[in-house]
Design an enzyme around this catalytic site. Structure first.
Site, PDB file in Angstrom:
ATOM      1  N   LYS A  97      27.612 -23.226   2.800  1.00  0.00           N
ATOM      2  CA  LYS A  97      28.251 -24.496   3.133  1.00  0.00           C
ATOM      3  C   LYS A  97      28.771 -24.481   4.574  1.00  0.00           C
ATOM      4  O   LYS A  97      28.514 -25.410   5.345  1.00  0.00           O
ATOM      5  CB  LYS A  97      29.411 -24.783   2.179  1.00  0.00           C
ATOM      6  CG  LYS A  97      30.062 -26.144   2.403  1.00  0.00           C
ATOM      7  CD  LYS A  97      31.410 -26.263   1.718  1.00  0.00           C
ATOM      8  CE  LYS A  97      32.498 -25.601   2.532  1.00  0.00           C
ATOM      9  NZ  LYS A  97      33.851 -25.882   2.004  1.00  0.00           N
TER      10      LYS A  97
ATOM     11  N   ASP B 204      30.224 -29.497  -0.481  1.00  0.00           N
ATOM     12  CA  ASP B 204      31.613 -29.166  -0.775  1.00  0.00           C
ATOM     13  C   ASP B 204      31.990 -29.764  -2.130  1.00  0.00           C
ATOM     14  O   ASP B 204      31.141 -30.281  -2.862  1.00  0.00           O
ATOM     15  CB  ASP B 204      32.541 -29.636   0.346  1.00  0.00           C
ATOM     16  CG  ASP B 204      32.734 -31.143   0.376  1.00  0.00           C
ATOM     17  OD1 ASP B 204      32.010 -31.870  -0.338  1.00  0.00           O
ATOM     18  OD2 ASP B 204      33.619 -31.606   1.130  1.00  0.00           O
TER      19      ASP B 204
END
Length: 239
Positions: free
Chosen positions: A133, A151
């Site tokens: 991420k 997320d």
């Protein structure tokens, strides 16, 4: 996947078309969607993104001006006094672990990349404290390399959209990559995150004023009355 009668028999092609319509609506709703972390270069964004774990962007942006001034280069981070850095970032939470990640990341960049933050996913994810991420945030926003930022907001919303039942972030990333054109991955991530922060909240989404209502199988999770839903909308800029 969506299970109600309207979307329960949706074909893969139908899902692609619905996903792209939803993306277009999000683009119209959030034309200025962007990364809400303040940064001037890849190093600053990498540090800010590490700090953003379990912390609001607003709080990170309050801390980073002092931090960036104190440590302008990756060599400065690599040689940083641990106690001093912890003092700068304490308010972001998990400050000891984040200090370890930042110093370790900087030392690895110095040792393996000549002091320059790498611009490849395979290299970034090998750095201490940098997961997929974080790497996609840096690639998409500092290097212009398309990436999906999966997320907590992103995960919650794409499941609500009925695009996937997956809970693993990497699997979710791969599913969405098949639905949204690659050139839009980075900005699409921002649109979804903005929508999750402003309208599609975890507990009580503002369904009654959601621009995606007609295309969302989870419509009705939150109040559908427009006046009631409008009270739930949270304006940006955001934390």
């Amino acid at each position: 996947m969506a299970t109600n009668r309207k979307w329960g028999s949706e074909t893969p092609l139908g899902r692609v078309r619905r996903a792209r319509r939803m993306n277009r609506i999000l683009a119209e709703t959030y034309p200025d969607a962007h990364c809400e972390l303040d940064f001037a270069n890849p190093l600053e964004l990498l540090v800010a993104t590490i700090l953003s774990a379990q912390c609001t962007d607003k709080r990170v942006n309050m801390v980073t001006p002092t931090l960036f001034a104190k440590y302008p280069t990756v060599e400065d981070y690599a040689a940083a006094d641990r106690d001093e850095m912890e003092g700068f970032i304490k308010s972001t939470g998990f400050f000891r672990a984040k200090t370890n990640s930042i110093i370790g990341m900087a030392q690895a960049v110095c040792a393996s990349h000549g002091g320059v933050v790498p611009g490849r996913l395979a290299d970034l994810v090998k750095l201490p404290g940098v997961g997929r991420k974080t790497a996609n945030v840096v690639l998409g926003n500092a290097f212009g390399v398309p990436g999906l930022t999966v997320d907590t907001h992103f995960q919650r919303l794409v499941r609500r959209f009925g695009w996937t039942d997956e809970t693993d972030p990497v699997k979710i990333e791969h599913v969405v990559a098949e639905l949204i054109p690659k050139r839009e991955w980075t900005v699409f991530s921002h649109r979804v995150i903005w929508h999750g922060r402003r309208i599609c909240h975890a507990r009580r989404p503002a369904c009654g004023v959601c621009p995606l209502a007609a295309l969302c199988p989870s419509y009705g999770t939150g109040p559908t009355d427009a006046a009631e839903a409008a009270k739930l909308v949270r304006p940006g800029p955001f934390s």
